[in-house]
Design an enzyme around this catalytic site. Structure first.
Site, mmCIF file in Angstrom:
data_model
loop_
_atom_site.group_PDB
_atom_site.id
_atom_site.type_symbol
_atom_site.label_atom_id
_atom_site.label_comp_id
_atom_site.label_asym_id
_atom_site.label_seq_id
_atom_site.Cartn_x
_atom_site.Cartn_y
_atom_site.Cartn_z
ATOM 1 C CD GLU A 109 -2.877 1.270 2.244
ATOM 2 O OE1 GLU A 109 -3.333 2.299 2.535
ATOM 3 O OE2 GLU A 109 -3.040 -0.093 2.894
ATOM 4 C CE LYS A 152 -9.510 0.148 6.036
ATOM 5 N NZ LYS A 152 -8.436 -0.839 6.604
#
Length: 874
Positions: free
Chosen positions: A640, A662
């Site tokens: 990420e 997410k």
């Protein structure tokens, strides 16, 4: 939509409305009528924003309720909690939503077009009083019926059956069903918008600013701005507004400002000079990054490797890989150590540490240590040394060595010569507990005064003393590898001192020789070992003990659900720490700080990721006699990106990007002996990816963080430039599939820089939840005040040209040495942070399993490392 920047005031920045008005006009006292008039002179309209809490709780509302009461002649738009505040002030009950919490979900809204949302066709011969009464906010003008909106709320304004009675000051003007897909269970309509019958006050329960509401939300906000302008013009004509006033709102598109990259450069006279030598791929084709780091840096006490371990060459698969989001994020790897003449190590120990240990420590390469005052934090230090003490530098000298003549030539680098943004500078990490500093900065940015950090927030007895809140190297000598072309770049930073420059050039020549001399490392060997490592990672002999066991973790999820139901949060990213103590045989050929790199090699093989990293922070010769210094290794395989700031050569501005993750689901690896490229494995993974793509829960989680990041970036980016080029894209990694979005904006270079971007966005919303500040307060209680350490923070570089690239520290192991008396053994504490986002749709068992899934590859890699260390000693 506006001709002037909006003024943002936090609801608790002032103790009372009078204090806020005093900040506008220092008159000692004034009647309520003057308060109204004074607010009118300074503001054309007021937007009451969403937020946590309930209107009946004074501590949640601050000056909001009085602002409504004393602003009867100022247009007000209340959003979510602001909408509920309007209902509460005007006599309606605010209750729990009958359908339960609805966060990040879509609903269809219909409105009363006959009541006040169509253009007024009354005769033109009405008097002034009639004109003012007829001037009402056409909130839904140009918006189709049954338009979709994003909802984030647990509470609603409750209108009884006599909602339209003459006794009521306000009335509903839009509604939706309780919950899409459950209309039979929740058949009653819920108020989605209201208006005051006399005052220019309107509210919407949904979020018009959400990326999911889209064009309808934009039109609603524009309609309110148009109304505010017309209302002001009408009042000026009638003489209602006294004194001078700021310009009104215009009915025009947002003003576009072209920002130049020089706007970010604080000074063109930087005392840093940047030199880069390129080593063509043909000359270094045998030099793989892992082997280069092993030979040049792994033995150093202080070193770093920002490792794009998913990087591919332009020859892989016989095609250009730039279109792949994983590969295009993984083109460059950067490595180095803390041994140049200008290098220094900066360690910051924050509030989670005991008082006597707190502060900023700077260790130069010569070993001298300077300790600053307690008030100096890491971001203030970086801002001063990067910007105020000489400014960013965007001039690069390209160096070419003439082997026959034994000299070198220089020329100014062109954009085409350097396909990367790194120019040397600071490399390191910011731990999660730096949130105390960044939240204070935001409080002051948004009108607050005298921010204080609660000294009781942290559980210091459970904070690892070896792990600082943040630590950086000033990297004056480093290497960059281009996975796409196989080129190496040797990056040196010098002052104008001729001796320093000569020493740096000698280092460049020596480093080139070392890279060329490093033996060939077969890529096929790496690939096969990667598969073997994953296949062998089925046993987990190392016992990891969770900081909070499963039953407590499930109780934490129940607490999270309660906070969500009460309107205190939309989403909470509850985390845990898995810890183990590991005893290994000491290698006679290695010092203590060299062992963790063996773990990192296994981890990067098992779980290659675009934002991986290895970092070592140790004293010389592993001296642990100084309690004030750090002793830790970070082994990170993060997929990420948190934040990047990059130059856009085409438009000459700076682009800020974040890529929140997410939504996570396990990837099907295949049975024993089954190829990962087989049709069966591909088919199963395509089905798994589609399940993730269709997951309502994961969509809601992702949407909430995207909206949060859009808000965070809006603090520092050019107005109107924040956008979402990719929403809820599915990306695949070695062990998981993940839902990833991309948020971008143009940096407002007139007022902001990379440090400001960090202050506006840290910690990453994907590791907190939303709304951020209140959610972090709740998480601190749930997690018992235990420091997360580097986990949930970020690591990467802040370059001397103003660019930056930072990941989110997840899928990582933090190793710290444990003192022991056995000279033949070495002891380590391994900590793995992991967790997940809790929403109203979360299941406690599923969330605990997801936490274990996210940590699995790191746990297995540590077990392999321990087994490898034991086997190599026999």
């Amino acid at each position: 939509m506006t001709t002037h920047p909006v003024k943002v005031v936090m609801n608790d920045a002032f103790a009372t409305l009078d204090d806020f008005i005093d900040s506008l006009d220092e008159s000692e006292s004034r009647p309520n009528e003057e308060k109204n008039n004074l607010l009118q002179q300074h503001f054309d309209c007021i937007v009451l924003s969403p937020g946590p809490g309930q209107p009946s709780h004074a501590s949640d509302m601050g000056i909001v309720l009085d602002t409504i009461r004393y602003s009867s002649e100022i247009p007000i738009l209340g959003v979510c909690l602001g909408h509920q505040a309007l209902g509460y002030v005007y006599g309606k009950e605010v209750t729990l939503a009958p359908c339960g919490p609805v966060h990040g979900l879509m609903s269809s809204v219909y409105y009363n077009s006959n009541k006040q949302n169509e253009s007024d066709d009354s005769d033109a011969d009405t008097d002034a009083d009639d004109e003012r009464e007829q001037l009402s906010c056409q909130l839904f003008r140009g918006v189709q019926q049954n338009f979709n909106v994003v909802r984030y709320h647990s509470l609603v304004v409750d209108f009884p059956d006599d909602a339209f009675s003459e006794d009521s000051e306000i009335e509903p003007i839009a509604w939706c069903k309780g919950l899409v897909g459950n209309e039979e269970e929740y058949p009653s309509d819920i108020c989605m918008a209201l208006r005051h019958k006399q005052y220019p006050h309107v509210g919407v329960q949904f979020h018009p600013e959400s990326i999911g509401t889209g064009e309808a939300g934009y039109q609603i906000i524009r309609n309110f701005c148009d109304f505010a302008y017309q209302y002001k013009m009408n009042n000026k004509k009638e003489g209602v507004i006294e004194g001078e006033s700021i310009e009104g709102v215009e009915s025009s598109l947002p003003i576009t400002v072209q920002l130049k990259k020089n706007d970010l450069i604080a000074s063109k006279t930087s005392h840093h000079q940047i030199y880069i030598h390129k080593l063509e791929g043909s000359a270094s084709s045998s030099s793989h990054p892992e082997e280069v780091f092993q030979e040049l840096f792994s033995s150093r006490e202080n070193s770093f490797w920002l490792d794009s371990s998913t990087g591919k060459t332009q020859l892989d698969n016989g095609e250009d890989n730039e279109g792949c989001p994983i590969i295009s994020n993984s083109r460059f790897s950067i490595m180095g150590s803390n041994d140049g003449p200008l290098s220094r190590k900066i360690e910051y120990f924050g509030i989670e540490h005991p008082q006597e240990k707190r502060g900023l420590r700077v260790t130069s390469n010569s070993g001298n240590t300077e300790t600053s005052t307690i008030d100096t934090d890491i971001l203030s230090y970086l801002r001063q040394t990067l910007i105020e003490d000489g400014g960013f530098s965007d001039h690069v000298h390209m160096v070419s060595f003439n082997e026959t003549e034994g000299d070198q030539t220089f020329h100014a680098a062109t954009d085409n010569e350097l396909p990367f943004d790194y120019r040397g500078g600071y490399v390191g990490f910011l731990g999660y507990e730096l949130r105390h500093i960044t939240q204070c900065s935001l409080f002051e940015l948004e009108g607050g005064h005298g921010c204080t950090i609660n000294d009781s927030d942290a559980s210091r007895e459970r904070t690892n003393p070896n792990v600082p809140t943040a630590a950086f190297f000033f990297a004056d000598r480093s290497l960059l590898f281009d996975h796409h072309t196989g080129d190496w770049y040797i990056v040196g930073v010098a002052t104008n001192d001729e001796e320093v420059i000569d020493d740096m050039l000698e280092w460049m020549k020596g480093t080139q020789a070392k890279i060329e001399a490093i033996g060939e490392l077969s890529l096929s060997t790496i690939s096969s070992s990667s598969t073997a490592n994953r296949k062998n990672a089925n046993n987990d002999p190392i016992e990891f003990v969770p900081n909070r066991p499963k039953d407590q973790y499930q109780m934490d999820i129940a607490r999270s659900h309660e906070e969500i139901r009460n309107g205190e949060s939309y989403e909470l990213c509850v985390t845990n720490q898995l810890e183990a103590e590991i005893t290994l045989p000491k290698r006679s050929d290695k010092q203590l700080h060299e062992s963790p790199f063996d773990l990192y090699k296994i981890l990067r093989s098992n779980n290659p990721a675009p934002f991986s990293a290895f970092m070592n922070f140790y004293n010389k010769n592993d001296d642990d006699s100084s309690d004030a210094s750090a002793s830790l290794s970070i082994c990170c395989s993060s997929p990420e990106r948190f934040l990047s700031v990059k130059q856009d050569p085409q438009h000459e501005h700076f682009v800020v990007e974040s890529k929140p993750i997410k939504g996570t689901i396990a990837r099907y690896i295949g049975a024993e002996g089954e190829s990962e490229s087989s049709d069966m494995v591909k088919t199963i993974n395509e089905r798994i990816m589609q399940d993730l793509r269709d997951s309502t829960k994961d969509q809601a989680e992702n949407l909430m963080i995207v909206d949060l990041l859009r808000n965070d970036l809006g603090r520092v980016c050019e107005v109107g430039s924040v956008h979402v080029p990719s929403l809820m894209n599915i990306e695949s990694y070695a062990t998981v599939h993940q839902m990833v979005s991309t948020v971008r904006g143009n940096l407002d270079g007139n007022t902001s820089n990379a440090i400001d971007v960090i202050e506006a966005c840290f910690p990453g919303g994907s590791m907190t939840g939303a709304p951020k500040q209140r959610t972090m307060e709740i998480l601190n209680e749930i997690e018992e005040g235990v420091s997360r350490g580097p986990y949930s923070g970020c690591l990467g570089y802040i370059s001397l040209n103003g660019c930056m690239d930072m990941n989110i520290i997840i899928r990582s192991a933090i190793l710290t040495p444990i003192p022991n008396t056995d000279d033949d053994m070495e002891c380590w504490k391994a900590s793995i942070g992991c967790g997940g986002a809790i929403t109203a749709l979360s299941d406690s068992n599923d969330e605990y399993d997801e936490m274990l899934l996210k940590s699995r590859i790191v746990r297995h890699s540590i077990s392999q490392w321990a087994a490898q260390q034991h086997s190599s000693s026999t």
